[in-house]
Design a protein around this motif. Sequence first.
Motif, short mmCIF file in Angstrom:
data_model
loop_
_atom_site.label_atom_id
_atom_site.label_comp_id
_atom_site.label_asym_id
_atom_site.label_seq_id
_atom_site.Cartn_x
_atom_site.Cartn_y
_atom_site.Cartn_z
N MET A 196 82.14 -23.98 -45.65
CA MET A 196 82.94 -25.50 -45.87
C MET A 196 83.65 -25.43 -47.28
O MET A 196 84.89 -25.77 -47.35
CB MET A 196 82.02 -26.81 -46.01
CG MET A 196 81.37 -26.93 -44.57
SD MET A 196 82.42 -27.26 -43.17
CE MET A 196 83.09 -28.82 -43.70
N ARG A 197 83.01 -24.70 -48.20
CA ARG A 197 83.80 -24.52 -49.39
C ARG A 197 85.05 -23.74 -49.27
O ARG A 197 85.89 -23.58 -49.87
CB ARG A 197 82.93 -23.77 -50.44
CG ARG A 197 82.67 -24.38 -51.64
CD ARG A 197 81.56 -23.55 -52.35
NE ARG A 197 81.28 -22.21 -52.38
CZ ARG A 197 81.83 -21.49 -52.80
NH1 ARG A 197 83.19 -21.37 -53.62
NH2 ARG A 197 81.42 -19.97 -52.51
N LEU A 198 84.98 -22.57 -48.36
CA LEU A 198 86.31 -21.94 -48.15
C LEU A 198 87.39 -22.47 -47.12
O LEU A 198 88.14 -21.90 -46.76
CB LEU A 198 85.86 -20.48 -47.42
CG LEU A 198 84.79 -19.61 -48.17
CD1 LEU A 198 84.14 -18.52 -47.37
CD2 LEU A 198 85.54 -19.28 -49.31
N ARG A 199 86.93 -23.82 -46.59
CA ARG A 199 87.71 -23.97 -45.17
C ARG A 199 89.30 -24.13 -45.52
O ARG A 199 90.04 -24.03 -44.65
CB ARG A 199 87.25 -25.28 -44.70
CG ARG A 199 87.48 -26.59 -45.36
CD ARG A 199 86.71 -27.90 -44.73
NE ARG A 199 86.82 -28.96 -45.39
CZ ARG A 199 85.98 -29.27 -46.35
NH1 ARG A 199 84.80 -28.61 -46.40
NH2 ARG A 199 86.23 -30.52 -46.97
N SER A 200 89.56 -24.61 -46.83
CA SER A 200 91.25 -24.80 -47.07
C SER A 200 91.92 -23.14 -46.90
O SER A 200 92.94 -23.34 -46.90
CB SER A 200 91.23 -25.48 -48.49
OG SER A 200 90.81 -24.25 -49.37
N THR A 201 91.06 -22.14 -46.96
CA THR A 201 91.74 -21.00 -46.89
C THR A 201 91.75 -20.39 -45.30
O THR A 201 92.24 -19.45 -45.19
CB THR A 201 90.92 -20.01 -48.04
OG1 THR A 201 89.75 -19.65 -47.59
CG2 THR A 201 91.02 -20.39 -49.32
N LEU A 202 90.89 -20.87 -44.57
CA LEU A 202 90.64 -20.48 -43.44
C LEU A 202 91.68 -20.59 -42.31
O LEU A 202 92.39 -21.82 -42.42
CB LEU A 202 89.35 -20.95 -42.76
CG LEU A 202 88.07 -20.75 -43.45
CD1 LEU A 202 87.13 -21.55 -42.82
CD2 LEU A 202 87.95 -19.41 -43.69
N PRO A 203 91.98 -19.55 -41.50
CA PRO A 203 92.85 -20.12 -40.28
C PRO A 203 92.64 -21.16 -39.45
O PRO A 203 91.15 -21.22 -39.23
CB PRO A 203 93.10 -18.76 -39.43
CG PRO A 203 92.27 -17.68 -40.44
CD PRO A 203 91.64 -18.37 -41.27
N LYS A 204 93.26 -21.82 -38.94
CA LYS A 204 92.84 -23.27 -38.15
C LYS A 204 91.79 -22.62 -36.99
O LYS A 204 90.96 -23.51 -36.65
CB LYS A 204 93.76 -24.01 -37.69
CG LYS A 204 94.36 -25.07 -38.54
CD LYS A 204 95.18 -26.18 -37.56
CE LYS A 204 95.41 -27.37 -38.45
NZ LYS A 204 95.02 -27.74 -39.71
N ALA A 205 92.14 -21.58 -36.44
CA ALA A 205 91.47 -21.22 -35.08
C ALA A 205 89.99 -20.91 -35.63
O ALA A 205 89.08 -21.11 -34.80
CB ALA A 205 92.06 -19.90 -34.87
N ASP A 206 89.82 -20.60 -36.71
CA ASP A 206 88.57 -20.28 -37.40
C ASP A 206 87.60 -21.52 -37.65
O ASP A 206 86.24 -21.27 -37.84
CB ASP A 206 88.51 -19.31 -38.48
CG ASP A 206 88.99 -18.07 -38.16
OD1 ASP A 206 89.14 -17.78 -36.88
OD2 ASP A 206 89.16 -17.27 -39.11
N MET A 207 88.07 -22.58 -37.59
CA MET A 207 87.45 -23.84 -37.77
C MET A 207 86.29 -23.98 -36.66
O MET A 207 85.37 -24.77 -36.64
CB MET A 207 88.17 -25.10 -37.96
CG MET A 207 88.95 -25.02 -39.10
SD MET A 207 87.80 -25.24 -40.69
CE MET A 207 87.14 -26.65 -40.53
N GLY A 208 86.74 -23.50 -35.33
CA GLY A 208 86.05 -23.78 -34.14
C GLY A 208 84.71 -23.13 -34.51
O GLY A 208 83.63 -23.73 -33.87
#
Length: 169
Positions: free
Chosen positions: A54-66
């Motif tokens: 969750m700390r990294l979420r701003s740097t993640l590709p949208k697809a990886d949020m799944g």
Amino acid sequence: HAGQHLLSADAGPAMSVPDSLKAIKPYLERGADLKSREPVVAYHCRLYALQEAMRLRSTLPKADMGFIIGLMDELEADKAVLGELDDAGVQLENYGLDLFLRADDADRAGRSDLRTGKAFFAAAQVLECCKQFGQLPDDLAEKIKYAKVRYLEIVKATKEGRPPAPPRQ
């Protein structure tokens, strides 16, 4: 992701952790490894991984949020089974310290091998997960640092086919 268990108890090292989240993979693997033996410790290793994700979420590709959402769902289901976790921080710390002491005792008795190194690494990971309960006391932070250094020294010595240098006093 419905019905898909990313980290079931039989999950092996080939978990489908996205590359963008490789920093949390060791905690997920530790959690999967401990799920049947130490369910509360396992849950908190995986919860720590989620918090880091969750700390990294701003740097993640949208697809990886799944992947993160699937992990959240799993943890929610696990928490429902585990119930109230009042002393979870104490359980996590005690388990990590127990791993550390067993590795350190073997190391100081001159019985260092790859298993000892891996035990140091496991102890460091479990103790790092205690960060979810607040700032680590200095003694725990020192143990984590020492465990990681010993792990690297033991692995290096093993790869070079020599006994590791004795532990520092």
